[in-house]
Design an enzyme around this catalytic site. Structure first.
Site, PDB file in Angstrom:
ATOM      1  N   ASP A  51       1.060   6.106  -7.684  1.00  0.00           N
ATOM      2  CA  ASP A  51       0.242   4.896  -7.558  1.00  0.00           C
ATOM      3  C   ASP A  51       0.213   4.188  -8.912  1.00  0.00           C
ATOM      4  OD1 ASP A  51      -1.412   3.047  -6.372  1.00  0.00           O
ATOM      5  OD2 ASP A  51      -3.191   4.316  -6.385  1.00  0.00           O
ATOM      6  N   GLU A  56       3.060  -0.286 -11.101  1.00  0.00           N
ATOM      7  CA  GLU A  56       3.650  -1.624 -11.263  1.00  0.00           C
ATOM      8  C   GLU A  56       4.213  -1.866 -12.681  1.00  0.00           C
ATOM      9  OE1 GLU A  56       1.499  -1.247  -7.755  1.00  0.00           O
ATOM     10  OE2 GLU A  56       0.675  -1.030  -9.761  1.00  0.00           O
ATOM     11  N   ASP A  76      -3.528  -2.034  -1.581  1.00  0.00           N
ATOM     12  CA  ASP A  76      -4.974  -2.068  -1.374  1.00  0.00           C
ATOM     13  C   ASP A  76      -5.379  -3.225  -0.464  1.00  0.00           C
ATOM     14  OD1 ASP A  76      -5.099   0.100  -3.040  1.00  0.00           O
ATOM     15  OD2 ASP A  76      -5.674  -1.051  -4.805  1.00  0.00           O
TER      16      ASP A  76
END
Length: 799
Positions: free
Chosen positions: A405, A408, A483
């Site tokens: 997670d 990015e 999300d």
């Protein structure tokens, strides 16, 4: 963001007339008087690469997106020097290169124009960073449609939209919000029933304008790097997606349990709570294969550590969870806490593995542990080190899968939400700034994770999940759409995102069921489950700052509905597994938008809700509250209601009843749908019988069932079972032929066939040309037959 109008006003440079041409086998070079070179490469008869250099110099030819095993080779290649253009021909395409301005036109052999440069290639110098902003504009024709582009939260048809590819932590994103978590710069164009595709392989921030600013122009551009794109010709959309998927790769088969139901939350802790959740599934008899541990299992959010107060003996817990059929999946983020006493941090410091800023100091950013440094996953040495870090977690403690997670990378308390653009990266020996490496950072992290899990999970198959991705990331892992929010709009968004991702070569995908942010009510949760059990990856995940979001959290009525649909998913596991096999073998998306299924029908070009699950099932989720049914479009063919066996014709929109306990679900006429008995988890029961639902058709239909040991790599040595069925229905008879491949011996001896829509009562039955006694095949009226799995031909005659 640069606009098309600004393109024309600012200091853009354009190629002028061609002064030199040369050919080196499949590569052709067109050089202009002002120093532009177009390198045109024929990869296949229907796949062409266009690469542009300015100042007569190409950058090093390197890409993370490409699959090493891509199929190359063509049947025909000829070049004609004509006036006013060069004409390059293959057995599928004609490519015209204008001698005066280097503009390109691509047509099929009937001279139907598929792609046509408008301004064509042009560029402007980037005075802030150096290099060029590279641009391409093409003519957009009336009626032309565009699809793909990964996880965009917008209508499946992108005509009139503008999108940006810059992987971004987009908490609680909204419809049409840009950019999102993934950068997949690939689209499928559909013009006059002719499909083509363009993949702009550039890892800088890229932009696509699909006739948004000018209705007759589609353009794409990047903040740096090369104008480097691939053109794929169909004319079927399936051929385009297959070619793109072949270029960028597919994953290995996942373990079958990875296709089961997964439960997650931020966060399940301490150990007692994890066991309560596991016990809840078994007590309610709701199937589940995996439970996730979010960041709170760590000591101070330090990756590769355990909080011994919450989890005093993780090895024992994982073993005992395993005895009850649960796999444990753990979260690992890229941010490494700055702490000299933390072994992972110290190893990275000692070896110089952290990213640095332009002038030398380490890049630092705040994430969950506080101030962190970030490994440079574009360095192969760093990836090798990172892979080894999983040894204890996987090989010693028994964790079954890992979830990357925040990759990015997400950085808190800064306006950009990510790393500084001057951060330096190795980029596998092609040093660059974060401007170029940003979109592939998460991809290279999850690649390293995959390589570690593949090593330490062996002889089992690894399971890895990522949030950030670039084209080609599908080779390494599953993904989810980040999300989202517990709203009806996000239920719609989840539906279109799955279809779009599958058309973008990335099929192992799902959403946070029920929504990550905020709290769903029972109706929304049930409707989301009714959609998500038909998604390749199926996981509930929520933020934890609101009420519970387990399947039994919404009262008895909702629990029973949710249980029924999760059980349906487990029944359909052999169908799902076969879908995955075909995705790997043929590049066939596991979910198909209706336009992909039938591009000839213009009614499908703007449909968002309905989709094909696999090749044989049609699903249309209910996406608004208090609905007793909905209107939906039936594509070509005839479709049986899964619930009532009613046969409905296609190419028509109609009202379908769908109260809270039902979702519109239909099966293609002639399909043979394999099923297993309901299990609480994969491997709970030995499969003693394969059930196949047979849907009668007057005519012929082919179906397949792929099976293997459900884990491990013996399938690569031929230990698999592929049953190919050919169903032929006539007025008063039904013939089912079976062709088998592979040497895996399935544990069951019998196949039970249940018949739907049979227009006659069963009379005589022949198996392999010999009449059989009804008792020998357990003939049950006209509904079912039990037959040896080894039959070659089943012939049923009506009375």
């Amino acid at each position: 963001m640069i606009t098309n109008t600004e393109i024309e006003k600012r200091g853009n440079l354009f190629p002028n007339h061609i002064v030199d041409f040369k050919q080196e086998n499949e590569k052709m070079y067109f050089t202009t008087e002002n120093g532009v070179i177009l390198q045109l490469t024929i990869l296949r008869d229907s796949v062409v690469r266009f690469r542009y250099a300015t100042e007569l110099v190409f950058e090093p030819d390197f890409s993370y997106a490409l699959n090493e095993d891509v199929n190359l080779g063509y049947n025909k290649l000829k070049v004609y020097d004509e006036i006013p253009e060069y004409v390059v021909t293959t057995s599928k395409l004609k490519i015209y290169v204008n001698k005066s301005n280097l503009k390109v036109q691509i047509a099929n052999l009937d001279d139907v124009v598929l792609s046509e440069d408008e301004l064509g290639f042009h560029w402007e110098e980037n005075f802030d960073y150096g290099g060029n902003v590279v641009k391409m504009s093409k003519v957009s024709h009336s009626g032309e449609s565009y699809y793909g582009m990964g996880d965009k939260a917008s209508h499946t048809n992108l005509k009139g939209k503008r999108v940006n590819n810059w992987v971004t932590d987009s908490y609680a994103y909204g419809k049409d919000q840009e950019p999102l978590y993934k950068a997949i710069p690939f689209f499928v164009g559909l013009k006059e029933s002719q499909a083509y595709g363009i993949f702009f392989d550039n890892s800088f921030s890229t932009y696509f304008d699909f006739a948004n600013e000018k209705r007759n122009v589609t353009s794409f551009w990047a903040d740096g790097g090369e104008m480097n794109y691939y053109f794929f010709y169909g004319p079927q959309m399936s051929k385009v997606v297959e070619s793109y998927t072949d270029l960028t790769g597919v994953p290995e088969l996942p373990p079958l349990w990875a296709l089961g139901f997964h439960q997650s939350k931020w966060s399940y802790y301490p150990e007692k709570k994890v066991r309560e959740i596991a016990d809840g599934f078994r007590e309610h008899k709701i199937p589940c294969d995996a439970i996730y541990l979010d960041i709170d299992y760590m000591e101070g959010f330090r990756c590769f550590t355990w909080n011994n107060r919450y989890f005093p003996n993780p090895k024992k817990m994982i073993e005992e969870m395993g005895e009850d059929g649960f796999k444990v999946i753990t979260m690992i983020d890229p941010g490494i806490k700055i702490d000299p006493d933390y072994w992972v941090y110290q190893q990275a410091m000692d070896n110089g593995f952290f990213c640095r800023r332009a002038d030398g100091p380490h890049f630092k950013g705040k994430v969950w542990p506080g101030e962190c440094k970030f490994p440079d996953f574009t360095n192969p040495e760093v990836r090798e080190w990172w892979a080894e870090l999983y040894k204890e977690m996987i090989a010693e403690l028994g964790v079954a899968g890992v979830w990357n997670d925040m990759n990015e990378p997400a950085v808190m308390e800064v306006p950009t939400k990510t790393a500084n653009l001057d951060v330096r990266h190795d980029y596998d020996g092609h040093p660059c700034s974060h401007r170029k490496a940003h979109n592939v950072y998460g991809m290279q992290m999850v690649r390293a994770t995959y390589e570690g899990l593949k090593k330490f999970t062996f002889p089992k198959r690894p399971f890895v999940l990522t949030r950030a991705a670039y084209s080609g990331t599908q080779r390494y892992c599953a993904t989810w759409t980040g999300d989202n929010v517990a709203t009806w709009e996000h239920l719609w968004i989840a539906n279109v995102q799955m279809q779009r991702m599958c058309m973008s070569g990335y099929s192992f995908v799902g959403s946070d069921i029920g929504g990550f942010a905020e709290q769903p009510n029972g109706e929304l949760f049930a409707r989301w489950i009714q959609l998500a059990v038909f998604h390749p990856f199926c996981r509930v995940h929520s933020s934890g700052d609101h009420g519970e979001q387990e399947p039994w959290s919404f009262g008895e009525e909702i629990t029973s509905i949710v249980k029924e649909f999760i059980e349906l998913r487990y029944q359909l596991l052999p169908y799902l597994y076969t879908m995955f096999y075909k995705y790997i073998k043929d590049g066939l998306p596991m979910l198909q938008s209706l336009v992909f299924y039938d591009q000839e029908d213009t009614q499908t070009h703007f449909r968002t809700d309905e989709f094909i699950f696999g090749e044989k099932m049609l699903v249309c989720p209910v996406q608004e509250p208090n609905a007793q049914g909905r209107r939906m479009y039936f594509p070509k063919g005839n479709w049986y209601s899964y619930w009532t066996d009613e046969l409905l014709t296609g190419n028509i929109e109609r009202w379908v009843p769908a109260e809270i306990h039902r979702v519109p679900l239909f099966v293609k006429e002639g399909a043979m749908i394999p099923k297993y008995p309901v299990q609480q988890y994969v491997g709970e029961k030995e499969i003693t019988e394969l059930n196949i639902d047979v849907y009668f058709k007057e005519g012929t239909e082919n179906s397949e069932v792929y099976e293997d040991q459900q884990d491990g790599y013996d399938y690569k040595k031929g230990r698999f079972s592929l049953r190919k069925f050919r169903l032929t229905g006539k007025e008063n008879e039904l013939i089912i032929q079976q062709f088998k491949d592979g040497n895996f011996i399935t544990p069951y001896e019998k196949i039970k066939m249940s018949f739907h829509g049979l227009p006659f009562k069963i009379g005589m039955v022949e198996v392999d040309n010999e009449e059989v006694n009804p008792k020998d095949i357990k003939l049950n009226g006209s509904n079912s037959i039990e037959i040896s799995k080894d039959f070659t031909e089943l012939h049923i005659f009506g009375k």
